[in-house]
Design a protein around this motif. Sequence first.
Motif, short mmCIF file in Angstrom:
data_model
loop_
_atom_site.label_atom_id
_atom_site.label_comp_id
_atom_site.label_asym_id
_atom_site.label_seq_id
_atom_site.Cartn_x
_atom_site.Cartn_y
_atom_site.Cartn_z
N CYS A 114 0.97 -1.11 0.22
CA CYS A 114 0.34 0.34 0.33
C CYS A 114 1.12 1.23 -0.05
O CYS A 114 2.09 1.28 0.18
CB CYS A 114 -1.11 -0.15 1.23
SG CYS A 114 -2.10 1.25 1.48
N SER B 172 0.16 3.42 1.79
CA SER B 172 0.93 3.39 3.31
C SER B 172 2.55 3.42 4.31
O SER B 172 2.65 3.52 4.82
CB SER B 172 -0.10 3.04 4.51
OG SER B 172 -1.54 3.69 4.06
N GLU C 76 -3.02 -5.24 4.40
CA GLU C 76 -3.90 -5.09 3.02
C GLU C 76 -3.81 -7.10 2.71
O GLU C 76 -3.64 -7.06 2.23
CB GLU C 76 -3.56 -4.99 2.21
CG GLU C 76 -3.46 -3.02 1.72
CD GLU C 76 -4.04 -1.77 1.32
OE1 GLU C 76 -3.21 -3.10 0.00
OE2 GLU C 76 -3.53 -1.00 1.13
ZN ZN Z 1 -3.18 0.67 2.71
#
Ligand code: ZN
Length: 388
Positions: free
Chosen positions: A38, A40, A61
């Motif tokens: 991700c 992030s 995830e």
């Molecule tokens: Zn994420």
Amino acid sequence: MEALTWQGEQDVRVNEVPRPEIVEPTDAILEITATAICGSDLHLYNGYMPAMEEGDVIGHEPMGEVIEVGSEVERLEVGDRVVVPFTISCGSCWFCEEDMYSLCDESNPNAEMAREEMGHSPAGLFGFSHMLGGFDGGQAEYLRVPYADVGPVKIDSGLSDEEVLFLSDIFPTGYMAAENADIEDGDTVAVWGCGPVGQFAIQSAWMLGADRVIAIDRIPERLDMASYHGDADIVNYENDDVYDRLMDMTRGRGPDRCIDAVGTEAHGTGLTGVTDRVKQGAKLQDDRPYVLREAIQCCRKGGTLSVPGVYLGRANVPFGALMNKAITVKTGQTHVQRYLDPLLEKIEDGEIDPSFVVTHEGSLSDAPDLYEKFNEKEDGCIKAVLTP
Ligand code: ZN
Ligand code: NAD
């Protein structure tokens, strides 16, 4: 078991680590079948995230098969196939009862650290900073899932992993971003950032009634995806002055709803017009809240700014412009659990196939290489899925 571990700035490695075990009676253990990288994760990868420790198992995830459940788990059974939200929520505190799962009061064992920084603690997150619990992440062969009755959503249908995996984060995140934008009929929605989150914000803006969607980025493949899959008009910020283009496209009024799907690591555009406009006021290090400032400048008076993009520490925001233009700001980590059932239904009904974002696949051992590609936006990498 093998797991991807954080070792420092731009250094992630596959290591042998102890296999997770049930710690609390409300835990479940999952064997991971698919797990994504991700945007992030790039905050950790690039060393912006505080309170990381060498050897931390990252990733948030994941999906997989339940192989063990604690004595108090009621909703899950061994053999269930589940997708796990990146937010860890107890399900019974005041915030969870109010459907604000990412603000859970109970799930962060290191809440004190977060309180020192922010006054209160948000929920614990998988594979993130120790300030948010320091939970082992899901880029691994196995994962311990706390509060197993609250987060994971069961997948019974014949859908593939890639069709449902993004329920863990980016589909709900894009959806909540669009919902937070308070879209009304006839609205023009501008989305900064055509990464995975931006792509789902675009899809969701249409679902929630946008009249027109404008997508802003500089990476050609990402703009193409926004145009082709997302039916958005596109602005390449390397070629165009974003403010001027958006004013041209909205008869000088500005987009009604602006979504910052970029966050703390935004690049500056280097265009003089834009730079002057958005660099007003004192600068944060490296101009990082660049998109936030640009969106505030561009948003129409009385409009909404929705910020799924992650910010860390302080961001230099022109609050005067927000106040005088009467702009509503909504933001937050996604309350993933709130969106699981309705968004799974959209996938089952064929309204959307989230796998359109996947450009790269690999095993855990490919992860270091895929992190580099995803970080550099090289090789057309938009979303990478690992199958441990
Ligand atoms: Zn994420
Ligand atoms: P990503 O890094 O793949 O995408 C970011 C995109 O922004 C890139 O395509 C990049 O080219 C573009 N960009 C950079 N500078 C820009 C600028 N000045 N103008 C326009 N575009 C610019 O990441 P992603 O996975 O799509 O995630 C996006 C953000 O959402 C990150 O900050 C991530 O942490 C955040 N996020 C938030 C939540 C949440 O719960 N709120 C959940 C997941 C991700």
